[in-house]
Scaffold this motif. Structure first.
Motif, short mmCIF file in Angstrom:
data_model
loop_
_atom_site.label_atom_id
_atom_site.label_comp_id
_atom_site.label_asym_id
_atom_site.label_seq_id
_atom_site.Cartn_x
_atom_site.Cartn_y
_atom_site.Cartn_z
N ALA A 2 0.84 -1.19 0.00
CA ALA A 2 0.00 0.00 0.00
C ALA A 2 0.88 1.24 0.00
CB ALA A 2 -0.91 -0.01 1.23
N ARG A 3 0.40 2.24 -0.71
CA ARG A 3 1.17 3.48 -0.78
C ARG A 3 0.23 4.65 -1.03
NH1 ARG A 3 1.04 4.25 -6.17
NH2 ARG A 3 1.05 2.42 -7.48
N ASN A 4 0.71 5.83 -0.71
CA ASN A 4 -0.02 7.03 -1.06
C ASN A 4 0.25 7.32 -2.53
OD1 ASN A 4 -0.79 7.35 1.61
ND2 ASN A 4 0.92 8.69 2.10
N GLY A 5 -0.76 7.81 -3.22
CA GLY A 5 -0.58 8.13 -4.64
C GLY A 5 -1.91 8.07 -5.36
N THR A 6 -1.89 7.46 -6.55
CA THR A 6 -3.11 7.28 -7.33
C THR A 6 -3.16 5.86 -7.87
OG1 THR A 6 -2.07 8.07 -9.37
CG2 THR A 6 -3.25 9.71 -8.04
N ALA A 7 -4.36 5.44 -8.17
CA ALA A 7 -4.57 4.12 -8.76
C ALA A 7 -5.71 4.23 -9.77
CB ALA A 7 -4.91 3.10 -7.68
N ARG A 8 -5.71 3.34 -10.72
CA ARG A 8 -6.76 3.32 -11.74
C ARG A 8 -7.89 2.41 -11.25
NH1 ARG A 8 -6.58 4.69 -17.34
NH2 ARG A 8 -5.52 6.38 -16.31
N MET A 9 -9.11 2.96 -11.20
CA MET A 9 -10.27 2.19 -10.76
C MET A 9 -11.16 1.87 -11.96
SD MET A 9 -13.40 3.10 -8.15
CE MET A 9 -12.50 2.81 -6.64
N ASP A 10 -11.53 0.59 -12.07
CA ASP A 10 -12.51 0.17 -13.06
C ASP A 10 -13.88 0.34 -12.42
OD1 ASP A 10 -10.44 -0.61 -14.75
OD2 ASP A 10 -10.47 -2.67 -14.04
N VAL A 11 -14.72 1.19 -13.01
CA VAL A 11 -16.06 1.43 -12.49
C VAL A 11 -17.01 0.48 -13.21
CG1 VAL A 11 -17.90 3.14 -12.19
CG2 VAL A 11 -15.49 3.84 -12.03
N ALA A 12 -17.74 -0.29 -12.43
CA ALA A 12 -18.62 -1.32 -12.98
C ALA A 12 -19.85 -0.72 -13.66
CB ALA A 12 -19.07 -2.27 -11.86
N THR A 13 -20.36 -1.47 -14.63
CA THR A 13 -21.53 -1.02 -15.39
C THR A 13 -22.82 -1.11 -14.59
OG1 THR A 13 -21.81 -3.25 -16.29
CG2 THR A 13 -20.56 -1.69 -17.62
N TRP A 14 -22.85 -1.90 -13.51
CA TRP A 14 -24.12 -2.12 -12.82
C TRP A 14 -24.51 -1.03 -11.86
CZ3 TRP A 14 -20.61 -6.19 -13.35
CH2 TRP A 14 -19.63 -6.27 -12.36
N GLY A 15 -23.76 0.05 -11.77
CA GLY A 15 -24.23 1.25 -11.12
C GLY A 15 -24.08 1.38 -9.62
N TYR A 16 -23.43 0.47 -8.94
CA TYR A 16 -23.15 0.68 -7.52
C TYR A 16 -21.66 0.49 -7.30
CZ TYR A 16 -23.30 -4.43 -7.08
OH TYR A 16 -23.07 -5.76 -7.23
N ALA A 17 -21.12 1.29 -6.39
CA ALA A 17 -19.67 1.33 -6.20
C ALA A 17 -19.08 0.02 -5.72
CB ALA A 17 -19.31 2.45 -5.23
N GLY A 18 -19.87 -0.81 -5.05
CA GLY A 18 -19.36 -2.06 -4.50
C GLY A 18 -18.81 -3.01 -5.55
N GLY A 19 -19.20 -2.86 -6.77
CA GLY A 19 -18.70 -3.75 -7.81
C GLY A 19 -17.48 -3.22 -8.52
N SER A 20 -17.05 -2.01 -8.21
CA SER A 20 -15.89 -1.43 -8.85
C SER A 20 -14.62 -2.04 -8.29
CB SER A 20 -15.90 0.08 -8.67
OG SER A 20 -17.07 0.62 -9.27
N ASP A 43 -2.71 3.88 7.80
CA ASP A 43 -2.00 4.40 8.97
C ASP A 43 -1.65 5.88 8.80
OD1 ASP A 43 0.04 3.79 7.16
OD2 ASP A 43 1.10 2.46 8.53
N HIS A 44 -1.36 6.33 7.58
CA HIS A 44 -1.09 7.75 7.33
C HIS A 44 -2.35 8.59 7.54
CE1 HIS A 44 2.60 6.84 4.57
NE2 HIS A 44 2.76 6.38 5.79
N TYR A 45 -3.48 8.08 7.02
CA TYR A 45 -4.75 8.79 7.18
C TYR A 45 -5.12 8.91 8.66
CZ TYR A 45 -9.64 10.06 6.71
OH TYR A 45 -10.84 10.71 6.81
N ASN A 50 -5.64 12.15 13.56
CA ASN A 50 -5.60 11.80 14.98
C ASN A 50 -6.72 10.81 15.37
OD1 ASN A 50 -4.36 11.89 17.49
ND2 ASN A 50 -5.70 13.53 18.22
N LEU A 51 -6.85 9.77 14.57
CA LEU A 51 -7.87 8.75 14.80
C LEU A 51 -7.23 7.43 15.22
CD1 LEU A 51 -10.03 9.38 11.60
CD2 LEU A 51 -10.58 10.07 13.94
N PHE A 71 -1.54 -0.55 6.96
CA PHE A 71 -1.55 -0.09 8.35
C PHE A 71 -0.57 -0.87 9.20
CE2 PHE A 71 -5.60 -2.40 7.81
CZ PHE A 71 -5.64 -3.30 8.85
N ASP A 72 0.68 -0.84 8.76
CA ASP A 72 1.77 -1.44 9.52
C ASP A 72 2.04 -0.70 10.82
OD1 ASP A 72 2.26 -3.54 7.79
OD2 ASP A 72 3.69 -2.39 6.60
N ASN A 73 1.74 0.61 10.86
CA ASN A 73 2.06 1.42 12.03
C ASN A 73 0.91 1.53 13.02
OD1 ASN A 73 4.59 1.96 10.93
ND2 ASN A 73 3.75 3.61 9.69
N TYR A 74 -0.21 0.88 12.73
CA TYR A 74 -1.34 0.89 13.65
C TYR A 74 -2.03 -0.47 13.58
CZ TYR A 74 -5.81 1.78 15.81
OH TYR A 74 -6.90 1.70 16.62
#
Length: 142
Positions: A2-20, A43-45, A50-51, A71-74
């Motif tokens: 895991a790292r901070n940055g960006t990633a490419r997300m495939d958004v599913a055709t069925w219209g709810y985020a859970g399938g992406s 862990d950075h977030y 402060n959570l 989350f290696d640090n928490y």
């Protein structure tokens, strides 16, 4: 990892985020669009805001090892997650290695079955999931 940055997300055709998917699990016919999303190690977030949550629920269809590496640090005291043996393998993760890693960090594993917690060991859980090809709800507890 895991790292901070960006990633490419495939958004599913069925219209709810859970399938992406960030993991490339969707067939091309089921991808409505691809978008770049910001990624942040958990862990950075948590540190930045402060959570220190006591319970975390993860449902990422086989990408659990990647989330846990964020989350290696928490170490949250309780983690709920779905153990999807088939999905873990499809993403080139080794299910037994993943569960052993949790135990090595001090977690005990419990299968959630009919509103009961049944303590289990990594080898037992991985073998059961491989034999049944079934998904299991697990709880990891410090």
């Amino acid at each position: 990892h895991a790292r901070n940055g960006t990633a490419r997300m495939d958004v599913a055709t069925w219209g709810y985020a859970g399938g992406s998917s960030l993991a490339g699990l969707l067939s091309p016919a089921h991808i409505r669009q691809q978008i770049d999303v910001r990624t942040v190690r958990l862990d950075h977030y948590l540190a930045a805001h402060n959570l220190r949550p006591r319970v975390i629920k993860i449902d990422v269809e086989g990408s659990e090892p990647q989330v846990f590496s964020g989350f290696d640090n928490y170490k949250p005291p309780i983690i709920f997650f779905e153990f999807t043996f088939k999905q873990l393998k499809a993403l080139n993760n080794i299910p037994l290695e993943f569960l052993n890693r949790l135990v090595s960090k001090g977690y005990q594993l419990f299968m959630i079955e009919d509103d009961k917690l049944i303590q289990t060991k990594p080898k037992t859980m991985a073998k059961l999931a491989a034999q049944t090809n079934h998904d299991y709800n697990l709880l990891a507890k410090l």
